[in-house]
Design a protein around this motif. Sequence first.
Motif, PDB file in Angstrom:
ATOM      1  N   TYR A  32      39.435  48.557  16.118  1.00 28.55           N
ATOM      2  CA  TYR A  32      40.391  47.922  17.020  1.00 28.55           C
ATOM      3  C   TYR A  32      39.978  46.513  17.410  1.00 28.55           C
ATOM      4  CZ  TYR A  32      42.877  52.292  17.719  1.00 28.55           C
ATOM      5  OH  TYR A  32      43.630  53.423  17.531  1.00 28.55           O
ATOM      6  N   TYR A  33      40.975  45.598  17.420  1.00 27.22           N
ATOM      7  CA  TYR A  33      40.800  44.349  18.137  1.00 27.22           C
ATOM      8  C   TYR A  33      40.595  44.706  19.610  1.00 27.22           C
ATOM      9  CZ  TYR A  33      42.544  41.316  14.322  1.00 27.22           C
ATOM     10  OH  TYR A  33      42.716  40.623  13.149  1.00 27.22           O
ATOM     11  N   MET A  34      39.822  43.861  20.306  1.00 27.06           N
ATOM     12  CA  MET A  34      39.540  44.099  21.724  1.00 27.06           C
ATOM     13  C   MET A  34      39.768  42.822  22.526  1.00 27.06           C
ATOM     14  SD  MET A  34      38.553  47.304  22.051  1.00 27.06           S
ATOM     15  CE  MET A  34      37.788  47.300  23.679  1.00 27.06           C
ATOM     16  N   SER A  35      39.996  42.978  23.812  1.00 32.59           N
ATOM     17  CA  SER A  35      40.236  41.835  24.697  1.00 32.59           C
ATOM     18  C   SER A  35      39.468  41.965  25.995  1.00 32.59           C
ATOM     19  CB  SER A  35      41.722  41.743  25.056  1.00 32.59           C
ATOM     20  OG  SER A  35      42.498  41.258  24.006  1.00 32.59           O
ATOM     21  N   TRP A  36      39.260  40.832  26.637  1.00 31.38           N
ATOM     22  CA  TRP A  36      38.885  40.762  28.040  1.00 31.38           C
ATOM     23  C   TRP A  36      40.086  40.181  28.803  1.00 31.38           C
ATOM     24  CZ3 TRP A  36      34.802  42.919  30.362  1.00 31.38           C
ATOM     25  CH2 TRP A  36      33.677  43.249  29.588  1.00 31.38           C
ATOM     26  N   VAL A  37      40.370  40.796  29.923  1.00 30.68           N
ATOM     27  CA  VAL A  37      41.486  40.397  30.776  1.00 30.68           C
ATOM     28  C   VAL A  37      40.956  40.321  32.205  1.00 30.68           C
ATOM     29  CG1 VAL A  37      43.833  40.987  31.527  1.00 30.68           C
ATOM     30  CG2 VAL A  37      43.052  41.643  29.242  1.00 30.68           C
ATOM     31  N   ARG A  38      41.463  39.383  33.004  1.00 26.64           N
ATOM     32  CA  ARG A  38      41.020  39.301  34.389  1.00 26.64           C
ATOM     33  C   ARG A  38      42.216  39.242  35.327  1.00 26.64           C
ATOM     34  NH1 ARG A  38      38.343  33.179  34.374  1.00 26.64           N
ATOM     35  NH2 ARG A  38      40.311  32.007  34.244  1.00 26.64           N
ATOM     36  N   GLN A  39      41.961  39.658  36.560  1.00 26.64           N
ATOM     37  CA  GLN A  39      43.014  39.627  37.564  1.00 26.64           C
ATOM     38  C   GLN A  39      42.422  39.186  38.891  1.00 26.64           C
ATOM     39  OE1 GLN A  39      45.443  43.168  37.794  1.00 26.64           O
ATOM     40  NE2 GLN A  39      47.057  42.045  38.859  1.00 26.64           N
ATOM     41  N   TRP A  47      45.045  37.165  30.346  1.00 28.83           N
ATOM     42  CA  TRP A  47      44.255  37.390  29.138  1.00 28.83           C
ATOM     43  C   TRP A  47      43.205  36.294  29.037  1.00 28.83           C
ATOM     44  CZ3 TRP A  47      43.722  34.262  24.824  1.00 28.83           C
ATOM     45  CH2 TRP A  47      43.071  34.819  23.722  1.00 28.83           C
ATOM     46  N   VAL A  48      41.954  36.681  28.765  1.00 28.77           N
ATOM     47  CA  VAL A  48      40.845  35.731  28.732  1.00 28.77           C
ATOM     48  C   VAL A  48      40.389  35.449  27.301  1.00 28.77           C
ATOM     49  CG1 VAL A  48      38.419  35.391  29.388  1.00 28.77           C
ATOM     50  CG2 VAL A  48      40.047  36.393  31.022  1.00 28.77           C
ATOM     51  N   SER A  49      40.204  36.531  26.518  1.00 28.50           N
ATOM     52  CA  SER A  49      39.647  36.361  25.183  1.00 28.50           C
ATOM     53  C   SER A  49      39.909  37.590  24.343  1.00 28.50           C
ATOM     54  CB  SER A  49      38.144  36.118  25.287  1.00 28.50           C
ATOM     55  OG  SER A  49      37.562  35.911  24.004  1.00 28.50           O
ATOM     56  N   GLY A  50      39.977  37.411  23.016  1.00 29.16           N
ATOM     57  CA  GLY A  50      40.165  38.517  22.094  1.00 29.16           C
ATOM     58  C   GLY A  50      39.251  38.371  20.889  1.00 29.16           C
ATOM     59  N   ILE A  51      38.967  39.492  20.236  1.00 24.71           N
ATOM     60  CA  ILE A  51      38.062  39.498  19.086  1.00 24.71           C
ATOM     61  C   ILE A  51      38.586  40.470  18.034  1.00 24.71           C
ATOM     62  CG2 ILE A  51      36.585  41.293  20.096  1.00 24.71           C
ATOM     63  CD1 ILE A  51      34.159  39.726  18.935  1.00 24.71           C
ATOM     64  N   ASN A  52      38.381  40.137  16.770  1.00 25.11           N
ATOM     65  CA  ASN A  52      38.867  41.027  15.714  1.00 25.11           C
ATOM     66  C   ASN A  52      37.899  42.180  15.503  1.00 25.11           C
ATOM     67  OD1 ASN A  52      36.780  39.751  14.336  1.00 25.11           O
ATOM     68  ND2 ASN A  52      37.984  39.438  12.471  1.00 25.11           N
ATOM     69  N   THR A  53      38.211  43.056  14.553  1.00 25.77           N
ATOM     70  CA  THR A  53      37.443  44.292  14.411  1.00 25.77           C
ATOM     71  C   THR A  53      35.982  44.037  14.046  1.00 25.77           C
ATOM     72  OG1 THR A  53      38.229  44.468  12.135  1.00 25.77           O
ATOM     73  CG2 THR A  53      39.443  45.707  13.803  1.00 25.77           C
ATOM     74  N   GLY A  54      35.737  43.108  13.141  1.00 22.38           N
ATOM     75  CA  GLY A  54      34.373  42.837  12.698  1.00 22.38           C
ATOM     76  C   GLY A  54      33.587  41.918  13.605  1.00 22.38           C
ATOM     77  N   GLY A  55      34.296  41.193  14.468  1.00 23.21           N
ATOM     78  CA  GLY A  55      33.637  40.287  15.404  1.00 23.21           C
ATOM     79  C   GLY A  55      33.496  38.860  14.918  1.00 23.21           C
ATOM     80  N   ARG A 105      45.946  38.838  21.550  1.00 20.93           N
ATOM     81  CA  ARG A 105      46.375  38.865  22.948  1.00 20.93           C
ATOM     82  C   ARG A 105      47.118  40.130  23.339  1.00 20.93           C
ATOM     83  NH1 ARG A 105      46.928  33.309  25.136  1.00 20.93           N
ATOM     84  NH2 ARG A 105      46.079  31.872  23.608  1.00 20.93           N
ATOM     85  N   ALA A 106      47.344  41.031  22.384  1.00 15.74           N
ATOM     86  CA  ALA A 106      48.171  42.225  22.643  1.00 15.74           C
ATOM     87  C   ALA A 106      47.325  43.368  23.166  1.00 15.74           C
ATOM     88  CB  ALA A 106      48.915  42.621  21.367  1.00 15.74           C
ATOM     89  N   TYR A 107      46.888  43.241  24.421  1.00 16.73           N
ATOM     90  CA  TYR A 107      46.034  44.281  24.986  1.00 16.73           C
ATOM     91  C   TYR A 107      46.882  45.424  25.551  1.00 16.73           C
ATOM     92  CZ  TYR A 107      47.141  41.925  29.408  1.00 16.73           C
ATOM     93  OH  TYR A 107      47.791  41.345  30.470  1.00 16.73           O
ATOM     94  N   ASP A 108      46.291  46.606  25.534  1.00 18.46           N
ATOM     95  CA  ASP A 108      46.938  47.814  26.054  1.00 18.46           C
ATOM     96  C   ASP A 108      46.463  48.027  27.486  1.00 18.46           C
ATOM     97  OD1 ASP A 108      46.815  51.360  25.091  1.00 18.46           O
ATOM     98  OD2 ASP A 108      47.906  50.297  26.667  1.00 18.46           O
ATOM     99  N   LYS A 109      47.323  47.739  28.447  1.00 20.90           N
ATOM    100  CA  LYS A 109      46.932  47.852  29.847  1.00 20.90           C
ATOM    101  C   LYS A 109      46.556  49.271  30.231  1.00 20.90           C
ATOM    102  CE  LYS A 109      48.266  46.410  34.500  1.00 20.90           C
ATOM    103  NZ  LYS A 109      49.295  45.769  35.341  1.00 20.90           N
ATOM    104  N   GLU A 110      47.102  50.244  29.523  1.00 24.61           N
ATOM    105  CA  GLU A 110      46.796  51.648  29.823  1.00 24.61           C
ATOM    106  C   GLU A 110      45.354  52.004  29.496  1.00 24.61           C
ATOM    107  OE1 GLU A 110      48.968  53.623  31.432  1.00 24.61           O
ATOM    108  OE2 GLU A 110      50.231  51.834  31.493  1.00 24.61           O
ATOM    109  N   SER A 111      44.676  51.145  28.725  1.00 24.53           N
ATOM    110  CA  SER A 111      43.321  51.470  28.310  1.00 24.53           C
ATOM    111  C   SER A 111      42.256  50.892  29.235  1.00 24.53           C
ATOM    112  CB  SER A 111      43.083  50.938  26.886  1.00 24.53           C
ATOM    113  OG  SER A 111      43.048  49.510  26.877  1.00 24.53           O
ATOM    114  N   TRP A 112      42.647  50.104  30.248  1.00 22.06           N
ATOM    115  CA  TRP A 112      41.668  49.457  31.127  1.00 22.06           C
ATOM    116  C   TRP A 112      40.752  50.475  31.791  1.00 22.06           C
ATOM    117  CZ3 TRP A 112      44.570  45.275  34.463  1.00 22.06           C
ATOM    118  CH2 TRP A 112      45.079  44.297  33.603  1.00 22.06           C
TER     119      TRP A 112
END
Length: 122
Positions: A32-39, A47-55, A105-112
Amino acid sequence: QVQLVESGGGLVQPGGSLRLSCVASGFAFSSYYMSWVRQAPGKGPEWVSGINTGGASTRYADSVKGRFTISRDNVKNTLYLHMNSLKPEDTALYYCAKNVGSYYRAYDKESWGQGTQVTVSS
């Protein structure tokens, strides 16, 4: 089930640094691609940053570009955010999130997870 546990936040002076960690379980983290998000208080998620599967490929919001670095360890199922030159406006609750599809940037908010608080103040 998907579980994401963030840690590493704290109180830091302007110009300081922190490293956030996020340990993932319950899904195939390396797929999975992953993200950091802040509030920030009283504001919507940013949305702060995203990374692909391999990094090897990353993206950043303009507000943090050049100061933050996202990385991952697929052996340890861990996502990181290295934050340098911190500013008071970086103060927020920081979450990691599993992304939907191969989009930065397509983060899943349900996964926080529960988030980790970062406070930048003198």
